[in-house]
Design an enzyme around this catalytic site. Structure first.
Site, mmCIF file in Angstrom:
data_model
loop_
_atom_site.group_PDB
_atom_site.id
_atom_site.type_symbol
_atom_site.label_atom_id
_atom_site.label_comp_id
_atom_site.label_asym_id
_atom_site.label_seq_id
_atom_site.Cartn_x
_atom_site.Cartn_y
_atom_site.Cartn_z
ATOM 1 N N LYS A 49 -6.279 -19.638 5.032
ATOM 2 C CA LYS A 49 -6.305 -19.543 3.557
ATOM 3 C C LYS A 49 -4.855 -19.523 3.090
ATOM 4 C CE LYS A 49 -6.040 -17.462 0.316
ATOM 5 N NZ LYS A 49 -4.926 -17.817 -0.577
ATOM 6 N N GLU B 59 1.981 -8.878 8.738
ATOM 7 C CA GLU B 59 3.406 -9.219 8.569
ATOM 8 C C GLU B 59 3.697 -9.049 7.078
ATOM 9 O OE1 GLU B 59 5.533 -10.053 10.870
ATOM 10 O OE2 GLU B 59 4.192 -10.309 12.574
ATOM 11 N N CYS C 139 11.098 -12.634 3.740
ATOM 12 C CA CYS C 139 10.811 -11.224 4.026
ATOM 13 C C CYS C 139 11.954 -10.563 4.778
ATOM 14 C CB CYS C 139 9.520 -11.125 4.817
ATOM 15 S SG CYS C 139 9.523 -12.206 6.245
ATOM 16 N N GLU D 254 11.475 -4.816 -2.792
ATOM 17 C CA GLU D 254 11.865 -6.108 -2.244
ATOM 18 C C GLU D 254 12.310 -7.012 -3.401
ATOM 19 O OE1 GLU D 254 8.535 -8.094 -0.420
ATOM 20 O OE2 GLU D 254 9.825 -8.916 1.124
HETATM 21 P P1 NAD Z 1 0.832 -11.951 -1.569
HETATM 22 O O1 NAD Z 1 0.520 -10.717 -0.834
HETATM 23 O O2 NAD Z 1 0.696 -11.925 -3.049
HETATM 24 O O3 NAD Z 1 -0.069 -13.158 -1.090
HETATM 25 C C1 NAD Z 1 -0.135 -13.560 0.270
HETATM 26 C C2 NAD Z 1 -1.474 -14.207 0.531
HETATM 27 O O4 NAD Z 1 -2.501 -13.254 0.306
HETATM 28 C C3 NAD Z 1 -1.797 -15.394 -0.363
HETATM 29 O O5 NAD Z 1 -2.467 -16.363 0.417
HETATM 30 C C4 NAD Z 1 -2.739 -14.813 -1.391
HETATM 31 O O6 NAD Z 1 -3.649 -15.756 -1.913
HETATM 32 C C5 NAD Z 1 -3.473 -13.774 -0.582
HETATM 33 N N1 NAD Z 1 -4.015 -12.663 -1.368
HETATM 34 C C6 NAD Z 1 -3.466 -12.097 -2.472
HETATM 35 N N2 NAD Z 1 -4.265 -11.091 -2.907
HETATM 36 C C7 NAD Z 1 -5.313 -11.029 -2.056
HETATM 37 C C8 NAD Z 1 -6.463 -10.189 -1.956
HETATM 38 N N3 NAD Z 1 -6.701 -9.224 -2.848
HETATM 39 N N4 NAD Z 1 -7.326 -10.394 -0.934
HETATM 40 C C9 NAD Z 1 -7.087 -11.377 -0.027
HETATM 41 N N5 NAD Z 1 -6.025 -12.196 -0.073
HETATM 42 C C10 NAD Z 1 -5.146 -12.028 -1.071
HETATM 43 O O7 NAD Z 1 2.314 -12.361 -1.116
HETATM 44 P P2 NAD Z 1 3.177 -13.598 -1.598
HETATM 45 O O8 NAD Z 1 3.746 -13.264 -2.933
HETATM 46 O O9 NAD Z 1 2.438 -14.868 -1.424
HETATM 47 O O10 NAD Z 1 4.328 -13.584 -0.487
HETATM 48 C C11 NAD Z 1 5.442 -12.805 -0.576
HETATM 49 C C12 NAD Z 1 5.319 -11.581 0.315
HETATM 50 O O11 NAD Z 1 5.106 -11.976 1.661
HETATM 51 C C13 NAD Z 1 6.586 -10.755 0.337
HETATM 52 O O12 NAD Z 1 6.277 -9.395 0.235
HETATM 53 C C14 NAD Z 1 7.183 -11.079 1.705
HETATM 54 O O13 NAD Z 1 8.025 -10.088 2.209
HETATM 55 C C15 NAD Z 1 5.972 -11.249 2.527
HETATM 56 N N6 NAD Z 1 6.293 -12.011 3.740
HETATM 57 C C16 NAD Z 1 6.297 -11.361 4.933
HETATM 58 C C17 NAD Z 1 6.623 -12.047 6.091
HETATM 59 C C18 NAD Z 1 6.632 -11.356 7.427
HETATM 60 O O14 NAD Z 1 6.590 -12.045 8.443
HETATM 61 N N7 NAD Z 1 6.678 -10.049 7.488
HETATM 62 C C19 NAD Z 1 6.941 -13.407 6.029
HETATM 63 C C20 NAD Z 1 6.930 -14.033 4.792
HETATM 64 C C21 NAD Z 1 6.588 -13.318 3.651
#
Ligand code: NAD
Length: 489
Positions: free
Chosen positions: A183, A263, A297, A394
């Site tokens: 997804k 992650e 991240c 962040e």
């Molecule tokens: P997000 O949490 O808003 O979304 C990530 C994914 O989760 C998307 O596919 C989104 O559609 C889905 N999602 C959102 N709400 C959901 C819910 N209620 N139920 C199920 N799925 C849901 O994050 P983002 O804004 O897309 O990405 C940025 C974040 O990702 C930052 O916090 C960053 O640090 C983190 N990140 C972490 C790593 C790592 O390896 N630790 C790598 C890249 C990004």
């Protein structure tokens, strides 16, 4: 606009990959994907429903049985073929990523190489899944330990690295013998839909089962994940994204004691000791801060600098940030693209405004430009007070905060003053201080005199609110394996 790839995004696949077959959403719904640099709609894609997700799960369960018939070497060969096909289509992947996510084209090519390296790495790991045989200490029998696939996996990925965040999950899952339902983030589904084309080709050539990987772009993320996680056929959720969503998914996983890998977000400190080589520090600082426009991240969020070198560091960092060229990622010379959405851009601006209202000084940037596009300039803040939100949240944007420390111990204590623990960076010319950083910076990953640390051969992951589980390295495949103990007479 220059088009370097062989195809425009408008020609790319825009339908759900339900296994090897592209289909429309079961209710016919679609959603638009925009270029964050212009606001223009670049594609309209199928908006997967809960029913589509359940169909994908049914097919995944069937596919796992057939995939089990593939020897480790045969699985490895399929991954190697995928690696080759992505390489052949690097132009398409890079241009698509730049258009939907905004990163400069050179960085998009970098992500193609990096994201693809997980297929190469896990092609190697597929034939090295370890087991164990031992005599029981009491001499009464033998212990046989085997490891097998955990089962169907739901992989939820963010928008910042549209290819790599998914390949870090798909490659080890396939190597371990697991089918995957992906997804992708609704902001950036096109890169994954393009990957679907590559997977379909590699799987068809190899006679791999239909349904091994399904790709479900969707705006109904919460409904899909909730339904799949409640279904006893799903065995694992692997998530990359923000900490609040990660916590929510862990809570939802509890009733079924579903295996999870998380992650999550970061707030990386970048600590500069008094004896560090400032030339090296500046190069690494720009890498650690500005890679992906700060939307990473592991991006350096907080520069903590020894007081005697702070003025020189700040001056040189400000000059380097001044030299950043903001623009469309496809334009030659661009080194900083737009932020993914206006909402994210406004969040970054609010963090900067909060810091300034508490007494921070802006040495460059800090002003949102006129549209179109979600641009935010490369910005440096100094004299940031300890209670400013920007030191605790962040940033996920091109903003560097600089604070100073009197002693190394206090610098490391300040670095560890965060609920996150993904990456940390330490710079010094002394072996002893390097060891001090390695042992005392509280993070899953510590870079010593290095601003770029990602590597398919290394375990990527964090501690604390940055989550748990590791991607890459020998550890990465373990996230998709169950251990079985067989007691032998
Ligand atoms: P997000 O949490 O808003 O979304 C990530 C994914 O989760 C998307 O596919 C989104 O559609 C889905 N999602 C959102 N709400 C959901 C819910 N209620 N139920 C199920 N799925 C849901 O994050 P983002 O804004 O897309 O990405 C940025 C974040 O990702 C930052 O916090 C960053 O640090 C983190 N990140 C972490 C790593 C790592 O390896 N630790 C790598 C890249 C990004």
């Amino acid at each position: 606009m220059t088009v370097i790839g062989t195809r425009l995004p408008a020609d790319l696949p825009t339908r759900i990959w339900s296994g090897l077959t592209p289909v429309d959403a079961s209710d016919g719904a679609t959603f638009d994907v925009s270029d964050p640099a212009t606001g223009e709609v670049i594609a309209t894609v199928a908006d997967a429903t809960v029913d589509d997700a359940l169909t994908a799960l049914t097919r995944a369960v069937e596919a796992q049985k057939a995939w089990a018939g593939f020897s480790p070497q045969a699985r490895s060969d399929v991954l190697t073929r995928i690696f080759g096909l992505i390489g052949e289509r690097a132009d398409d992947f890079a241009v698509t990523m730049t258009l939907e996510m905004g990163k400069p084209l050179a960085e998009a090519y970098g992500e193609v190489t990096y994201g693809n390296s997980y297929f190469r790495w896990f092609a190697g790991e597929a034939v090295r899944i370890p087991g164990r045989f031992a005599t029981s200490p009491n001499g009464n029998g033998h212990i046989l330990v085997t490891r097998g696939p955990v089962g169907p996996v739901l992989a939820i990925t963010p928008w910042n690295f549209p290819l790599a965040m998914a390949t870090r999950k798909i490659a080890p899952a396939l190597a371990a013998g697991c089918p995957v339902i992906v997804k992708p983030a609704a902001e950036t589904p096109l890169t994954m839909l393009l990957l679907g084309e590559v997977l379909a080709q590699a799987f068809t050539e190899a006679g791999a089962p239909d349904g091994l990987v399904s790709i479900l772009p969707s705006t109904r993320d919460a409904d899909i994940s909730k339904t799949l996680m409640a279904d006893e056929r799903l065995r694992k959720v692997t998530f990359t994204g923000s900490s609040p969503v990660g916590r929510l998914l862990v809570r939802q996983s509890a009733d079924r004691l579903l295996r999870t890998s998380m992650e999550l977000g970061g707030n990386a400190p970048f600590v500069v000791a008094e004896d560090a080589d400032l030339d090296l520090v500046l190069t690494a600082a720009m890498q650690a801060k500005m890679r992906n426009g700060g939307e990473a991240c592991i991006a350096a969020n907080r520069f903590l600098v020894a007081a005697p070198v702070a003025a020189e560091f700040t001056g040189r960092l400000t000059a380097a940030m001044d030299a950043v060229v903001t623009g469309h990622g496809l334009d030659e010379g661009t080194t900083l693209g737009p932020v993914i959405t206006a909402k994210q851009r406004d969040r970054i601006a609010a963090l900067v405004d909060d810091a300034v209202s508490r007494g921070a000084t802006v040495t460059t940037g800090g002003v949102v430009p006129e549209g179109p596009g979600n641009f935010y300039p490369a910005t440096v803040l100094t004299d940031v007070p300890a209670d400013a939100r920007i030191l605790h949240e962040e940033i996920f944007g091109p903003v560097a905060t600089v604070t100073t420390f009197p002693t190394l111990e206090e610098g490391v204590a300040a670095a560890n003053d965060t609920e996150f623990g993904l990456a940390a960076y330490g710079f010094t010319a002394s072996e002893e201080t390097a060891r001090y950083f390695a042992e005392n910076l509280d993070a899953g990953m510590v870079g010593i005199n290095r601003g770029a640390i990602s590597d398919a051969a290394a375990p990527f992951g964090g501690v604390g609110q940055s989550g748990f589980g590791r991607e890459g390295g020998a550890e990465g495949i373990g996230e998709y394996l169950e251990t079985r103990y067989i007691a032998l007479n």
